[in-house]
Design an enzyme around this catalytic site. Structure first.
Site: not given
Ligand SMILES: [Zn+2]
Length: 352
Positions: A141, A217, A227, A239, A255, A270, A296, A335
């Site tokens: 990305c 996503k 972020r 977004r 999708e 996600k 996150s 994580y």
């Molecule tokens: Zn991106």
């Protein structure tokens, strides 16, 4: 229970004293729940070290790794610290990592990630050199490398230019493969991204490199701490013109199927916990391996609740990870990967 069984239980001649309305249960699901031995014997889903991909952040132009305050236990690695950390993680049983760059060389299109000497290529190379057996996944990305923080170059109206981004993604995928990436994972939700990347890789002799597509996503608030961690907050806008509406489930199947048709090898959902239905739905529609990304914000919520004494961190972590497997995931990005592997090794699943 058959009619005969019910009658027998309820009949006055039965040796038991009870009435017709409340027959004793013959089927007792509790028999196989009575101890940890039975529970682990009949457990339908489990976790193993090879399920996990650990997302990692790598910052350029810093001398030392730095803790990320919004994600306790997660670091921005320096390019120097990365090698040893990857090696140590492999020694504990981790099989795969996904790398995110924290760039100090941003511009309008994210061009630094298209150079063979840029951070994007360097961190892949560094990880691969340090631990050749670790599967290194390159997140494809541009939001970590653009000065506006969007996932590709912008049109004059300020929206991400889909087709210009596809051309850049083809090049970025090749840069990743040349640097040694074992797999690429496009995360920008551009239409046609999987087909474009497949073409780019195949034309450059990388037909063996698989694509794990962030196929569904969602435009989620749960990415907040990421972020901060990756230093890719948005200058302006959001977004929502490319990531999915959290209210949509049928569209998620569209999708995912589109990406399968374009040649994706693995499909991802996600975020994780709020989207288990999406994962389960897609599981019904495809035989491809499925991945889920526990993002996150999910990690931070569990950490924060545990810190406040509201939850047991280990139990909450393991329950959330098992839920991904139950809903149909083969692969988990989290994580918590290293902590989970430690628990698995220590026999957590045999003792709950
Ligand atoms: Zn991106």
């Amino acid at each position: 229970m058959t009619q005969t069984q019910i009658k027998k239980l309820g009949s006055p001649s039965s040796s038991f004293q009870h009435n017709m309305d409340a027959p004793l249960p013959i089927i007792r699901k509790r028999r196989l729940r009575q101890n940890a031995g039975f529970r682990s014997m009949v457990r339908e889903n489990t976790l193993s070290a090879s399920d996990f991909i650990l997302p990692m952040f790598v910052e350029e132009n810093v001398s030392e790794r730095a803790a990320i305050s919004s994600l306790p236990g997660v670091y921005r690695e320096s390019e120097q610290s990365l090698g040893n950390i990857v090696k140590d993680a492999a020694a504990t049983g981790l099989k795969s990592i996904m790398l995110f760059g924290v760039s100090h060389n941003k511009d309008e299109s994210g061009a630094d990630s298209l150079h063979s000497k840029g951070l994007f290529a360097r961190m892949i190379d560094r990880a691969k050199q340090a631990s050749p057996e670790t599967l290194v996944v390159a997140d494809l990305c541009f939001c970590e490398y653009t000065d506006h923080g969007h996932c590709g170059p912008l049109t004059k109206h300020g929206d991400v230019d889909n087709d210009a981004t596809l051309e850049n993604l083809m090049r970025q995928a090749v840069v990743a493969a040349e640097a040694g990436a074992d797999m690429v994972a496009p995360s920008g939700m551009m239409d046609g991204m999987v087909a474009a990347i497949r073409e780019g890789l195949d034309q450059s002799g990388f037909e063996h490199v698989p694509i794990m597509s962030y196929a569904t996503k969602f435009a989620s608030c749960f990415y907040g701490p990421f972020r901060d961690a990756a230093g890719c907050g948005l200058g302006k806008g959001n977004r929502k013109t490319y990531q999915m509406d959290p209210a949509n489930a049928r569209e998620a199947i569209e999708e995912a199927m589109q990406d399968e048709m374009e040649g994706a090898d693995i499909l991802m959902v996600k975020p994780g916990m709020p989207y288990l239905d999406i994962l389960a739905n897609i599981r019904q529609e495809t035989n491809l391996p499925l991945a889920i990304y526990q993002v996150s914000g999910e990690y931070a919520m569990i950490k924060s609740a545990a810190e406040k004494g509201l939850l047991d961190e280990t139990d909450a972590m393991m329950e959330s990870l098992l839920a991904f497997k139950r809903a149909g995931a083969d692969i988990i990005l989290s994580y918590f990967s290293l902590d989970a592997i430690k628990q698995i090794k220590d026999g957590y699943l045999e003792n709950v």
